[in-house]
Design an enzyme around this catalytic site. Structure first.
Site, PDB file in Angstrom:
ATOM      1  N   ASP A 479       0.828  -1.209   0.000  1.00 43.84           N
ATOM      2  CA  ASP A 479       0.000   0.000   0.000  1.00 43.84           C
ATOM      3  C   ASP A 479       0.864   1.262   0.000  1.00 43.84           C
ATOM      4  O   ASP A 479       2.068   1.221   0.288  1.00 43.84           O
ATOM      5  CB  ASP A 479      -0.892  -0.044   1.254  1.00 43.84           C
ATOM      6  CG  ASP A 479      -2.182   0.735   1.107  1.00 43.84           C
ATOM      7  OD1 ASP A 479      -2.321   1.486   0.128  1.00 43.84           O
ATOM      8  OD2 ASP A 479      -3.049   0.602   1.998  1.00 43.84           O
ATOM      9  N   ASP A 549     -10.578   2.132  -3.306  1.00 44.60           N
ATOM     10  CA  ASP A 549     -11.079   1.927  -1.950  1.00 44.60           C
ATOM     11  C   ASP A 549     -12.599   1.963  -1.929  1.00 44.60           C
ATOM     12  O   ASP A 549     -13.227   1.593  -0.939  1.00 44.60           O
ATOM     13  CB  ASP A 549     -10.556   3.025  -1.019  1.00 44.60           C
ATOM     14  CG  ASP A 549      -9.226   2.632  -0.408  1.00 44.60           C
ATOM     15  OD1 ASP A 549      -8.825   1.466  -0.543  1.00 44.60           O
ATOM     16  OD2 ASP A 549      -8.585   3.503   0.215  1.00 44.60           O
TER      17      ASP A 549
HETATM   18  C1  DGJ Z   1      -5.749   1.983   1.983  1.00 40.54           C
HETATM   19  C2  DGJ Z   1      -6.129   0.755   1.211  1.00 40.54           C
HETATM   20  O1  DGJ Z   1      -6.586   1.078  -0.049  1.00 40.54           O
HETATM   21  C3  DGJ Z   1      -7.151  -0.030   2.008  1.00 40.54           C
HETATM   22  O2  DGJ Z   1      -7.589  -1.131   1.278  1.00 40.54           O
HETATM   23  C4  DGJ Z   1      -6.540  -0.446   3.306  1.00 40.54           C
HETATM   24  O3  DGJ Z   1      -5.483  -1.335   3.072  1.00 40.54           O
HETATM   25  C5  DGJ Z   1      -6.059   0.776   4.063  1.00 40.54           C
HETATM   26  N1  DGJ Z   1      -5.209   1.597   3.265  1.00 40.54           N
HETATM   27  C6  DGJ Z   1      -5.323   0.366   5.302  1.00 40.54           C
HETATM   28  O4  DGJ Z   1      -4.757   1.429   5.944  1.00 40.54           O
END
Ligand code: DGJ
Length: 730
Positions: A479, A549
């Protein structure tokens, strides 16, 4: 036939890929000019040669010839300062302060195959016969400069790739101010510009507008390719649709700051340039040093946007993505992020994994919160050791508990970041990007590690590798949750500070290369707050990306449709999540959520222990269905049928290479009074084959399904509905 041909007499290069030609000429005085890019011609005789006119206010490098000006000449790699007033692809500064260059053709070489780009991601070949490469050397004797333009044509793809390498062959230092990867000067402007703007939770929305006089384009100065713009633009003819018409597409294989623009000049020519964003960029090039630009993938289609996308998909699946998982079916995963956020323990994880096992899910992904003292987003990034209070028996024990549920174990990292509240930051406060005497602006309470530094990269490789080699891990989610501010590096001298953002990318690519090659059995999925770094650069290292997300099925129709313009279906992570949806609070049925998510790389992201019996049955059906059809979905051809950007309905279909199997997905957002009766005409099937439409138990010819079509059942009721046809050759 693919190939590169140089006509010695006419001084014309003719490059041909599968069904595409590209031509350039070395004009008098050795200027390298652009002649053609488009549908393949067998031989290039220059039927439409450049015309030269004396145009007012377009100056003449040679006073003897008032008809020649660079301002009116289509060029391959235009520069600044000598009669061309449009935006250059390239600019350097000499020690004497001047910013003018005068590059002329010096030599060229034609090679079988395609070489690696040093330190940068790029498309590749497995056998030298798959491609041919032309390298053209341009030189400026006054500046002590050589520019190598590299062009590769592929036998099996309507693709030409380009990049430029800038070499200091003199004795002075040079400063690169602008080094774009490619430039095309089209001799026309009757195009529409297509690109993919967006935002967090709303990535890659399709935009299309006619070109206007002047500059238009997109860029990122955020230190990542970004949610806001994607490094892709295309010029389409006005009548180009999904299935018909010409389109010229450009996709930069790069994950950092980029610029992609079109400039329509006074004579209705269009200059397209794409590459590293020159804004806040410069690069010191000492004697003998070379700067390599990222690669641009240029796709030509005369069969609309659909064919353009299928070309990108095929090339990226086969000759950009690498590693064990390139050709392997991807597992169905359950991710605990939206199920628990930071609030979990080993028991809770095991419960979800056990529920997943019953439902046919294959991989458990432990998301954010397992390390340091991470109980919320204010701490611990950089401390990649287990959170002992949360997981007192350690990660290994947890992974084993998950494996005992017959599930693989996957883990989340955010390796590029550091929290101010972390041991790493306390020990090395200068390891983040920062500028002396300026505040360090935080975003999501975090700073960015300075990946332009080798010591930082080494430490992160060490920490991440320690976990990956001590815990049975089959999957990593990588990430990255903020954009760059106060961009500067503690190690670079003042005259090189503007190199930081690109050096960061080079460092990141090196870290990704080392970690992914050291752990070839691990499936890596990239992520940047969803799809903030969904680009071809990252796909070279990690064959899938978390698309957004935003897991709402309705929002996802647009996000996945837009993403599919360039990126393969198998690269798109898409999950079924809880309702009301956590991002937009919409309620949709489990079936609708399943159908949207299984139009990509299927996963789940909700607390499986809280599902009702009916929901469990629905999920079981979905995972069984997906396993049966995932090869088709992940590796088949993708056809868009109805666009969510144009109406209330969306439809797309998958068909396998042999054209023996197809799945057609239809989605309707809102129920409408007096709704039209909809029929759908299929694409991509073999007109001569007979197919059974399994849901109807009826057999039809491929031609009938394509020309007459299928009717959408009129008894689909209510908002947010989906329907899937299963089609097989008989
Ligand atoms: C952003 C990601 O896109 C989410 O899926 C998740 O992993 C969060 N970060 C966790 O902090």
């Amino acid at each position: 036939m693919m190939g590169i041909h140089f006509d010695e007499q006419k001084k014309i290069f003719h490059l041909s890929a599968k069904d595409t030609s590209y031509a350039m000429e070395i004009l008098k005085e050795n200027y390298l000019v652009h002649l053609y890019w488009g549908k393949k011609v067998q031989s290039f005789g220059n039927s439409n040669p450049l015309q030269f006119l004396d145009r007012a206010f377009s100056g003449n490098p040679n006073k003897e010839d008032r008809t020649f000006s660079l301002d009116t000449t289509p060029q391959e790699y235009p520069q600044y300062g000598n009669t061309d007033f449009r935006k250059p692809a390239f600019q350097i500064q000499l020690e004497n302060g001047s910013t003018i260059t005068d590059l002329r053709y010096k030599s060229h070489e034609i090679k079988q195959g395609k070489e690696k780009l040093l330190g940068l991601p790029a498309t590749y070949v497995e056998d030298a016969k798959e491609a041919e490469t032309l390298e053209i050397l341009l030189e400026d004797l006054v500046a002590g400069l050589e520019v190598k333009l590299t062009y590769t044509v592929f036998a099996d793809y309507n693709v030409i790739t380009r990049s430029a390498a800038i070499k200091n062959v003199g004795t002075e230092n040079l400063k690169i101010l602008r080094a774009l990867s490619a430039n095309i000067d089209f001799r026309e402007a009757d195009f529409e510009l297509i690109h993919l703007p967006g935002a967090w939770g709303k990535e890659r929305q399709v935009e299309r507008q006619p070109l206007r006089p002047g500059l238009q384009g997109i860029e990122s100065a955020r230190g990542a390719s970004s949610h806001q713009h994607n490094p892709f633009i295309a010029l389409a003819r006005k009548n180009t649709t999904e299935d018909f018409g010409e389109v010229f597409a450009f996709n930069l294989v790069y994950s950092g700051n980029f610029l992609a623009q079109a400039e329509v000049d006074q004579f209705q020519n269009t200059r397209v340039t794409i590459g590293i964003n020159p804004f806040d960029f410069s690069w010191k090039l000492g004697p003998s040093e070379t700067f390599q630009t990222p690669e641009v993938v240029m796709t030509y289609s005369d069969q609309g946007l659909g064919e353009m996308s299928r070309t990108f998909h095929e090339l990226y699946r086969n000759r950009l993505c690498r590693g064990t998982y390139r050709d392997k079916e991807r597992p169905i995963l359950i991710n605990n992020w939206e199920a628990t956020y930071f609030d979990f323990n080993a028991e809770k994880i095991e419960e979800i994994a056990a529920a997943g096992q019953e439902l046919g899910i294959e991989l458990f992904v432990l998301d954010d919160g397992w390390f340091g003292k991470r109980d919320n987003d204010t701490s611990s990034l950089g401390d990649w050791f287990v959170h002992e209070e949360k997981l007192p028996n350690g990660l290994k024990e947890l992974a084993e508990r998950v494996e005992n549920c017959d599930m693989q174990f996957g883990l989340w990292f955010e390796p590029e970041m550091v929290s101010v509240d972390s041991d790493l930051y306390r020990k090395h406060p200068d390891w983040c990007l920062h500028v002396p005497n300026r505040r360090k602006s935080e975003s999501r309470n975090q700073l960015i590690l300075d990946f332009s530094r080798e010591d930082v990269c080494e430490e992160i490789i060490k920490q991440v590798s320690a976990i990956l080699s001590s815990v049975p891990i089959s999957y990593v989610k990588w990430d990255m949750n903020r954009h760059m501010t106060e961009i500067g590096s503690a190690l670079l001298p003042s005259d090189q500070q503007r190199e930081t953002a690109h050096r960061y990318m080079l460092g990141l690519y090196k870290v990704m290369e080392e970690i992914t090659t050291a752990f070839p059995h691990i499936l890596f999925e990239s992520c940047s707050g969803g799809g903030g770094r969904f680009d071809a650069g990252i796909l070279y290292y990690m064959p899938q990306t978390w698309t957004s997300d935003n897991t709402d099925a309705i929002s996802r129709l647009k996000i996945q449709y837009g993403t599919s313009l360039v990126y393969p279906i198998v690269s798109m992570g898409s999950h079924v999540s809880a309702v009301p949806n956590h991002q937009v609070h919409r309620i949709t049925s489990i079936e609708m959520r399943g159908d949207v998510a299984m139009s990509g790389n299927l996963g789940y992201e909700l607390d499986l222990t809280k599902l009702t019996e009916e929901e469990k049955e629905a999920v079981k059906k979905q995972t069984a269905f997906y396993k049966e059809h995932r090869h088709l979905i992940q590796f088949g051809d993708f056809y868009r049928l109805l666009s969510p950007f144009e109406g209330n309905e969306t439809a797309w279909l998958f068909v396998n290479k042999e054209k023996t199997e197809s799945l057609v997905f239809y989605f309707r957002v809102l129920a409408e009074p007096a709704a039209p009766l909809r029929s759908i005409r299929l694409k991509g099937l073999d007109a001569k084959k007979k197919y059974i439409v399994e849901n109807l138990g009826q057999v039809y010819g491929g031609d009938e399904l394509a020309y007459v079509g299928l009717s959408v059942p009129h008894d689909i009721q209510g908002d947010f509905q989906s329907y899937v046809w299963r089609i097989k050759e008989v």
